[in-house]
Design a protein around this motif. Structure first.
Motif, PDB file in Angstrom:
ATOM      1  N   LEU A 102     -15.254  -8.423  -2.248  1.00 45.53           N
ATOM      2  CA  LEU A 102     -15.014  -9.347  -1.140  1.00 45.53           C
ATOM      3  C   LEU A 102     -15.811  -8.988   0.105  1.00 45.53           C
ATOM      4  O   LEU A 102     -15.745  -9.675   1.111  1.00 45.53           O
ATOM      5  N   LEU A 103     -16.541  -7.902   0.027  1.00 50.93           N
ATOM      6  CA  LEU A 103     -17.290  -7.449   1.202  1.00 50.93           C
ATOM      7  C   LEU A 103     -18.739  -7.914   1.141  1.00 50.93           C
ATOM      8  O   LEU A 103     -19.330  -7.978   0.062  1.00 50.93           O
ATOM      9  N   TRP A 139     -12.679   7.364  10.451  1.00 53.56           N
ATOM     10  CA  TRP A 139     -11.481   8.077  10.008  1.00 53.56           C
ATOM     11  C   TRP A 139     -11.224   9.321  10.848  1.00 53.56           C
ATOM     12  O   TRP A 139     -10.383  10.154  10.500  1.00 53.56           O
ATOM     13  N   ARG A 162      -2.114   3.460   4.763  1.00 56.49           N
ATOM     14  CA  ARG A 162      -3.493   3.635   4.269  1.00 56.49           C
ATOM     15  C   ARG A 162      -4.512   3.094   5.249  1.00 56.49           C
ATOM     16  O   ARG A 162      -5.694   3.014   4.946  1.00 56.49           O
ATOM     17  N   MET A 163      -4.028   2.702   6.405  1.00 55.79           N
ATOM     18  CA  MET A 163      -4.932   2.152   7.419  1.00 55.79           C
ATOM     19  C   MET A 163      -5.378   3.267   8.358  1.00 55.79           C
ATOM     20  O   MET A 163      -4.571   4.111   8.733  1.00 55.79           O
ATOM     21  N   PRO A 164      -6.660   3.275   8.726  1.00 55.87           N
ATOM     22  CA  PRO A 164      -7.082   4.303   9.684  1.00 55.87           C
ATOM     23  C   PRO A 164      -6.398   4.110  11.032  1.00 55.87           C
ATOM     24  O   PRO A 164      -6.094   2.990  11.424  1.00 55.87           O
ATOM     25  N   VAL A 224     -10.675  -2.462  -4.863  1.00 61.34           N
ATOM     26  CA  VAL A 224     -10.211  -3.861  -4.860  1.00 61.34           C
ATOM     27  C   VAL A 224     -10.891  -4.706  -3.783  1.00 61.34           C
ATOM     28  O   VAL A 224     -10.985  -5.920  -3.908  1.00 61.34           O
ATOM     29  N   ASN A 225     -11.350  -4.060  -2.740  1.00 61.93           N
ATOM     30  CA  ASN A 225     -12.002  -4.827  -1.669  1.00 61.93           C
ATOM     31  C   ASN A 225     -13.485  -5.073  -1.946  1.00 61.93           C
ATOM     32  O   ASN A 225     -14.109  -5.917  -1.288  1.00 61.93           O
ATOM     33  N   TRP A 278      -6.041   7.989  -1.870  1.00 63.74           N
ATOM     34  CA  TRP A 278      -5.141   7.263  -0.969  1.00 63.74           C
ATOM     35  C   TRP A 278      -5.905   6.313  -0.049  1.00 63.74           C
ATOM     36  O   TRP A 278      -5.537   5.157   0.107  1.00 63.74           O
ATOM     37  N   TYR A 279      -6.961   6.809   0.557  1.00 66.80           N
ATOM     38  CA  TYR A 279      -7.679   6.016   1.559  1.00 66.80           C
ATOM     39  C   TYR A 279      -8.962   5.374   1.000  1.00 66.80           C
ATOM     40  O   TYR A 279      -9.144   4.164   1.069  1.00 66.80           O
ATOM     41  N   TYR A 315     -14.195  -1.921  14.288  1.00 72.13           N
ATOM     42  CA  TYR A 315     -13.058  -1.284  13.609  1.00 72.13           C
ATOM     43  C   TYR A 315     -13.037  -1.584  12.110  1.00 72.13           C
ATOM     44  O   TYR A 315     -12.243  -0.996  11.377  1.00 72.13           O
ATOM     45  N   GLY A 316     -13.856  -2.495  11.658  1.00 69.62           N
ATOM     46  CA  GLY A 316     -13.972  -2.762  10.222  1.00 69.62           C
ATOM     47  C   GLY A 316     -12.701  -3.287   9.576  1.00 69.62           C
ATOM     48  O   GLY A 316     -12.488  -3.112   8.367  1.00 69.62           O
ATOM     49  N   SER A 347       0.802  -1.226   0.000  1.00 63.97           N
ATOM     50  CA  SER A 347       0.000   0.000   0.000  1.00 63.97           C
ATOM     51  C   SER A 347       0.832   1.272   0.000  1.00 63.97           C
ATOM     52  O   SER A 347       0.316   2.345  -0.290  1.00 63.97           O
ATOM     53  N   GLY A 394     -12.264 -11.639   3.610  1.00 58.83           N
ATOM     54  CA  GLY A 394     -12.093 -10.215   3.847  1.00 58.83           C
ATOM     55  C   GLY A 394     -11.429  -9.518   2.683  1.00 58.83           C
ATOM     56  O   GLY A 394     -11.132 -10.134   1.649  1.00 58.83           O
ATOM     57  N   GLY A 395     -11.190  -8.222   2.850  1.00 57.76           N
ATOM     58  CA  GLY A 395     -10.592  -7.418   1.798  1.00 57.76           C
ATOM     59  C   GLY A 395      -9.124  -7.750   1.569  1.00 57.76           C
ATOM     60  O   GLY A 395      -8.515  -8.492   2.355  1.00 57.76           O
ATOM     61  N   ILE A 396      -8.573  -7.193   0.491  1.00 53.53           N
ATOM     62  CA  ILE A 396      -7.205  -7.552   0.118  1.00 53.53           C
ATOM     63  C   ILE A 396      -6.307  -6.333  -0.088  1.00 53.53           C
ATOM     64  O   ILE A 396      -5.162  -6.490  -0.499  1.00 53.53           O
ATOM     65  N   SER A 397      -6.801  -5.139   0.204  1.00 52.10           N
ATOM     66  CA  SER A 397      -5.919  -3.981   0.013  1.00 52.10           C
ATOM     67  C   SER A 397      -4.838  -3.935   1.087  1.00 52.10           C
ATOM     68  O   SER A 397      -3.762  -3.383   0.869  1.00 52.10           O
ATOM     69  N   PRO A 455     -20.721  -2.054   9.078  1.00 53.83           N
ATOM     70  CA  PRO A 455     -19.433  -1.935   9.774  1.00 53.83           C
ATOM     71  C   PRO A 455     -18.228  -1.960   8.849  1.00 53.83           C
ATOM     72  O   PRO A 455     -17.110  -1.735   9.301  1.00 53.83           O
ATOM     73  N   ILE A 510     -11.882  -6.091   8.677  1.00 53.71           N
ATOM     74  CA  ILE A 510     -12.130  -7.117   7.668  1.00 53.71           C
ATOM     75  C   ILE A 510     -12.354  -6.503   6.278  1.00 53.71           C
ATOM     76  O   ILE A 510     -12.259  -7.196   5.272  1.00 53.71           O
ATOM     77  N   ALA A 511     -12.633  -5.195   6.240  1.00 62.89           N
ATOM     78  CA  ALA A 511     -12.846  -4.546   4.934  1.00 62.89           C
ATOM     79  C   ALA A 511     -11.572  -4.551   4.090  1.00 62.89           C
ATOM     80  O   ALA A 511     -11.641  -4.598   2.865  1.00 62.89           O
ATOM     81  N   CYS A 512     -10.431  -4.498   4.747  1.00 62.24           N
ATOM     82  CA  CYS A 512      -9.159  -4.422   4.007  1.00 62.24           C
ATOM     83  C   CYS A 512      -8.221  -5.595   4.275  1.00 62.24           C
ATOM     84  O   CYS A 512      -7.231  -5.757   3.561  1.00 62.24           O
ATOM     85  N   THR A 554      -7.754   9.871  11.894  1.00 63.33           N
ATOM     86  CA  THR A 554      -6.780   9.870  10.802  1.00 63.33           C
ATOM     87  C   THR A 554      -6.852  11.179  10.018  1.00 63.33           C
ATOM     88  O   THR A 554      -5.829  11.733   9.624  1.00 63.33           O
TER      89      THR A 554
END
Lengths: 222, 149
Positions: free
Chosen positions: B82-83, B124, A195-197, B78-79, B63-64, A144-145, A79, A161-164, B119, A147-149, B127
């Motif tokens: 998968l959600l 953010w 890129r993670m919160p 990309v996600n 970016w985010y 915290y979500g 990332s 889950g997500g793959i970013s 969820p 699993i989205a990424c 952040t």
């Protein structure tokens, strides 16, 4: 005179084996063309994971196995790569594999790369109780979500889950508990801009999340 | 009781239902999460009406947000595939014009769960600063070419 060839052979053996556990091995394999081995190594953002804190981050058995039989942890790249997500979705190029001897020496060297000011022992070895694990799983996936990424493991034992972000489906075999804790608490110790919160977690929550992440294991890595 | 009161009740019920998920295929949960219960108390001050969209806003979105919402905001990051709940398509006005700027601001700052949505959307608020979040709300308005009605 008969001693001289023997001494030369012995010297050769000492020089060749074991494989040197230092930076010459990373130079030989050109590791620094992709990975950064010091925070000051490059002003450019890293295109692959930084390794100057590999000794804090990884579990040695995982490194030894990964270096011989690489697996994809980041399915869409790293990332911090400026081109991340801007290219068409393709499979990540495979990581080069090393011989067993080289992999063991490389793992030795990588485990010697640590940050001096990273406290250890913050996360004890006591696993989460079953009930707490369920509650922390909810925190991980819903509050915290994550699993989205990140891939976690679903009830059927499959990655989900997500793959970013890097897969956490095998985090329990890959990552060190203290590093996960510090990453969750102060990611800027390791990366200027991820890129993670950032969640501003208190210590107790960070320890619980760390223990949950470390409970995610797949395969026969033990 | 006049006929207007039941209408108000119906409208409130509809609003609650809309806030309970972040996608059309949202599955309702058995009970509201603690964060969702706390949402009204943590709600932020009203969003200002004017907030500039700058190059930094677009860069921040790329970016985010693009990880899930896609580089062009079409909900195809990309996600996305998968959600369980598809990320919002920010180019679709039909939904976004039903959201106020404040609702969008809160969803970004506090996360989906805290505002009764899915969820999959993390918070953010630690952040990004509030100015940037306001700016992102305006950027989403640009993407959908819509305003709240």
């Amino acid at each position: 005179m008969r001693f001289i060839p023997f001494a030369m052979s012995l010297g050769f053996l000492i020089w060749v084996s074991p494989v040197q556990a230092d930076s010459t091995l990373t130079e030989k394999h050109g590791c620094s063309s992709c990975h950064r081995f010091s925070a000051e190594a490059s002003k450019e953002p890293a295109k692959t994971p930084d390794l100057f804190y590999a000794g804090n981050k990884f579990q040695k058995p995982w490194l030894e196995k990964f270096l011989q039989s690489p697996v994809v942890v980041r399915k869409v790249g790293t990332s911090t790569d400026p081109d991340f997500l801007k290219q068409p979705l393709t499979s990540t190029p495979p990581h080069p594999s090393l011989t067993e001897k080289e992999a063991l020496a490389m793992a030795d060297y990588l485990m010697s790369l640590t940050l001096p000011d990273l406290s250890q022992g913050t996360v004890d070895d006591v696993p989460l109780t079953k009930g707490t694990r369920v509650r922390v799983k909810i925190l991980f996936e819903r509050n915290y979500g994550c699993i989205a990424c990140h891939e976690g493991i679903n009830l059927a034992g499959q990655a989900r889950g997500g793959i970013s972000g890097p897969s956490l489906a095998n985090a329990g075999n890959r990552l060190a508990a203290d590093w996960v804790f510090h990453w969750l608490k102060t990611p800027k110790k390791f990366i200027a801009k991820g890129r993670m919160p950032y969640f501003n977690l208190d210590d107790e929550s960070a320890v619980k999340l760390t223990k949950y992440i470390l409970s995610l294991k797949v395969g026969d890595w033990k | 009781m006049t006929w207007k009161n039941p209408l108000k009740i119906l409208f409130c019920g509809w609003l609650v239902l809309q806030l309970s998920g972040c996608g059309d295929s949202e599955k309702k949960t058995d009970e509201p999460p603690p964060a969702a219960k706390a949402a009204p108390e943590t709600s932020s001050p009203p969003a200002p009406k004017i907030s500039l969209v700058t190059a930094k806003t677009r860069e921040t979105y790329q970016w985010y947000c693009s990880q899930c919402h896609g580089l062009k905001g079409k909900g195809d990051g990309v996600n996305a595939r998968l959600l369980t709940v598809p990320p919002r398509d920010h180019t679709k006005a039909d939904y976004l014009e039903t959201r106020t700027d404040q609702q969008l601001f809160d969803a970004i700052k506090l996360g989906g769960l805290a505002v009764g949505r899915a969820p999959c959307m993390p918070s953010w608020g630690h952040t990004l600063d509030e100015k940037m979040i306001h700016s992102l709300v305006r950027y989403i308005r640009e993407l959908c070419e819509c305003e709240a009605f």
